[in-house]
Design an enzyme around this catalytic site. Sequence first.
Site, PDB file in Angstrom:
ATOM      1  N   CYS A  77      13.083  -3.886  63.182  1.00 36.27           N
ATOM      2  CA  CYS A  77      12.692  -4.682  61.985  1.00 36.27           C
ATOM      3  C   CYS A  77      11.657  -5.752  62.709  1.00 36.27           C
ATOM      4  CB  CYS A  77      13.493  -5.085  60.887  1.00 36.27           C
ATOM      5  SG  CYS A  77      14.999  -5.669  61.634  1.00 36.27           S
ATOM      6  N   GLU A 100      17.088  -6.871  53.753  1.00 33.52           N
ATOM      7  CA  GLU A 100      16.557  -7.058  54.862  1.00 33.52           C
ATOM      8  C   GLU A 100      15.351  -5.938  55.119  1.00 33.52           C
ATOM      9  OE1 GLU A 100      15.085  -6.739  58.082  1.00 33.52           O
ATOM     10  OE2 GLU A 100      16.938  -6.599  59.259  1.00 33.52           O
TER      11      GLU A 100
HETATM   12  P1  NAP Z   1      15.274   3.548  53.778  1.00 35.86           P
HETATM   13  O1  NAP Z   1      14.519   4.616  53.530  1.00 35.86           O
HETATM   14  O2  NAP Z   1      14.956   2.188  53.141  1.00 35.86           O
HETATM   15  O3  NAP Z   1      17.007   4.084  53.406  1.00 35.86           O
HETATM   16  C1  NAP Z   1      17.938   2.974  53.646  1.00 35.86           C
HETATM   17  C2  NAP Z   1      19.040   3.043  52.749  1.00 35.86           C
HETATM   18  O4  NAP Z   1      18.847   3.114  51.313  1.00 35.86           O
HETATM   19  C3  NAP Z   1      19.556   4.861  52.656  1.00 35.86           C
HETATM   20  O5  NAP Z   1      20.791   4.839  52.553  1.00 35.86           O
HETATM   21  C4  NAP Z   1      18.705   5.581  51.605  1.00 35.86           C
HETATM   22  O6  NAP Z   1      19.293   6.464  51.028  1.00 35.86           O
HETATM   23  C5  NAP Z   1      18.872   4.165  50.618  1.00 35.86           C
HETATM   24  N1  NAP Z   1      17.672   4.228  49.659  1.00 35.86           N
HETATM   25  C6  NAP Z   1      16.291   4.011  50.107  1.00 35.86           C
HETATM   26  N2  NAP Z   1      15.597   4.075  48.836  1.00 35.86           N
HETATM   27  C7  NAP Z   1      16.142   4.193  47.935  1.00 35.86           C
HETATM   28  C8  NAP Z   1      16.123   4.070  46.346  1.00 35.86           C
HETATM   29  N3  NAP Z   1      14.898   4.077  45.945  1.00 35.86           N
HETATM   30  N4  NAP Z   1      17.444   4.084  45.713  1.00 35.86           N
HETATM   31  C9  NAP Z   1      18.433   4.449  46.144  1.00 35.86           C
HETATM   32  N5  NAP Z   1      18.722   4.255  47.382  1.00 35.86           N
HETATM   33  C10 NAP Z   1      17.639   4.192  48.146  1.00 35.86           C
HETATM   34  O7  NAP Z   1      15.297   3.396  55.393  1.00 35.86           O
HETATM   35  P2  NAP Z   1      15.438   4.545  56.684  1.00 35.86           P
HETATM   36  O8  NAP Z   1      16.063   5.776  56.147  1.00 35.86           O
HETATM   37  O9  NAP Z   1      16.395   3.634  57.579  1.00 35.86           O
HETATM   38  O10 NAP Z   1      14.085   4.605  57.452  1.00 35.86           O
HETATM   39  C11 NAP Z   1      13.137   4.714  56.526  1.00 35.86           C
HETATM   40  C12 NAP Z   1      12.101   3.753  56.847  1.00 35.86           C
HETATM   41  O11 NAP Z   1      12.710   2.547  56.349  1.00 35.86           O
HETATM   42  C13 NAP Z   1      11.305   3.524  58.245  1.00 35.86           C
HETATM   43  O12 NAP Z   1      10.398   4.199  58.286  1.00 35.86           O
HETATM   44  C14 NAP Z   1      11.024   2.011  58.131  1.00 35.86           C
HETATM   45  O13 NAP Z   1       9.918   1.914  57.774  1.00 35.86           O
HETATM   46  C15 NAP Z   1      12.160   1.525  57.195  1.00 35.86           C
HETATM   47  N6  NAP Z   1      13.164   0.909  58.147  1.00 35.86           N
HETATM   48  C16 NAP Z   1      13.049  -0.602  58.347  1.00 35.86           C
HETATM   49  C17 NAP Z   1      14.236  -1.262  58.796  1.00 35.86           C
HETATM   50  C18 NAP Z   1      14.374  -2.804  58.715  1.00 35.86           C
HETATM   51  O14 NAP Z   1      15.081  -3.286  59.494  1.00 35.86           O
HETATM   52  N7  NAP Z   1      13.475  -3.401  58.120  1.00 35.86           N
HETATM   53  C19 NAP Z   1      15.369  -0.582  59.230  1.00 35.86           C
HETATM   54  C20 NAP Z   1      15.263   0.755  59.076  1.00 35.86           C
HETATM   55  C21 NAP Z   1      14.406   1.539  58.556  1.00 35.86           C
HETATM   56  P3  NAP Z   1      18.772   7.795  50.877  1.00 35.86           P
HETATM   57  O15 NAP Z   1      18.448   8.148  52.425  1.00 35.86           O
HETATM   58  O16 NAP Z   1      19.823   8.759  50.293  1.00 35.86           O
HETATM   59  O17 NAP Z   1      17.334   7.632  50.147  1.00 35.86           O
END
Ligand code: NAP
Length: 530
Positions: free
Chosen positions: A302, A265
Amino acid sequence: MSLHGNHLIAGKPVAPEGPTFNAISPNNSQPLEPAFGDATEAQIDAAFQAAEEAFDGLRTATPEIRATFLDLLADKIVGLGDALLDRAHAETGLPMARLTGERGRAVGQCKLFASLIRDGSWADARIDHAIPDRQPLPKPDVRRVMQPIGPVAVFGASNFPFAIGVVGTDTICALAAGCSVVVKGHPAHPGTSELLASAVYAALEEAGLPAGSFNLMHGKSNKMGTALVKHPLANAVAFTGSLKGGRALMDIAAARPTPIPFYGEMGSINPVFLLPGALKARAAQIGEAYVGSVTMGVGQFCTNPALVLGVQGVELDAFVTAASAAAEKAAPATMLHGGIRSMYCEGTAAIASTAGVSIAGQSDADPSDEATQAECVIFTTDLATLEANDTLRHEVFGPCSIVTNCPSKADVLRFAKSMEGQLTATIHGTPEDLIEHSDLIRVLERKVGRIVFNGFPTGIEVCPSMHHGGPYPSASHSFFTSIGTASIYRFVRPVCYQGFPDESLPELLKAKNTRNAIRLVDGAFTKDDA
Ligand code: NAP
């Protein structure tokens, strides 16, 4: 309860061996004790082995035992009391009132899935009796029912530490279905995850279910998340987060020697369409309520309404005036972590520097760096600028949104047809507007997972009819929801039994309908014995 900072495999603490990290409180930018560590590949392997060993015990436990576990878990989560709320507040900056409400949602999810599995109707049992004397060929006895798929990997989300965290919707419906779980806690709130895990183990023990049904891994490196998705014993992955991370993991799941389903998601800009009747009747009122939705949870949903479209005119101007005034009054607030705030600052700066975009209103007060705060910003632009700039059509996570002046109704429709997949779209209108704009609804039905009329997309009801998903890139698979009882279908698959004697069939397929479930028997839904 003091925190230990270990991974938890089948309830046993396993000390970190990899690089360590501390949660940083977004409230004051200070590190929080204890340190946690990245799980190593060997630790991830041990967690999946434990999940595999536990799977048979979990899946063969009666639904009543799994339901009892979920009810117990609800009580244990509440029983963590202020310690849970305090730690979650320190790690996420979310206000106590919001955390208390979200805990209620997490607890409600446990109880909802308990009642779902007590009634077996969800498992879609189908029975077609044999017709041995059918001509020209006899018809065999054919029956099918949903069965759990095995251990699954879950990524806890950053923005809902309880409701989509390590005991959130993904973990709860997997356990309800009978799938054991290896969950990666979000690295921004590892202490919250550890506390919640203690509630899971206490409930598993009391219900008599294997401790390996749940395994918590910490980690802050992409290597660790990658290893979870690649593990041969993982049967599916559930993820809530960024499109960048989700897409990377989705590709890894597909590239495995044995590909597995990846339920991501991801991002969405959740367009809001302002139709003429609504603008004429209540432009200012909608403008004010819209900013309430944009700033809810500091915009870290989101389902944040990040784009508004309306036909230019004095009514749309009145909407912008009211929204701008509300934005100015909106106090800056603490975001979930420094990384999200940096991305928000970069994202809003990129929008602001796009030719043809203006700032209509923003928080009067300055945001504090130390308290990781973000201010609300409402931008305005025109349709030509929106269409010419990709930056304006992608999620910027936080309390900002863009209002777009469109020359005509036909232009709005043309834009809607060109949109990427979205979780939601919202229409503000009158019943007459809806009839007048039925072509817009037909377009949105192909573009989004949920269409909201005269409301706002933030605030997702957890119920059987909810669909929280949508066409790519909002989600990796448009058929499945991550919220509501239908989310259980991500972790089961149909198994068909042909010619089996009654005593060897799964309970829901036997002649006697002991669970009083709704079943499809010879083409008709019934609760009768088959
Ligand atoms: P995220 O960067 O997507 O990370 C979510 C999870 O996935 C974390 O445990 C992260 O671990 C892991 N992960 C991310 N990229 C990865 C990769 N390339 N390979 C392996 N594992 C990976 O989300 P976030 O930290 O919650 O927030 C960052 C951004 O995500 C926000 O600024 C926003 O844009 C978006 N977000 C969207 C939603 C939604 O509901 N659509 C919700 C929350 C956040 P690591 O931290 O170890 O990389």
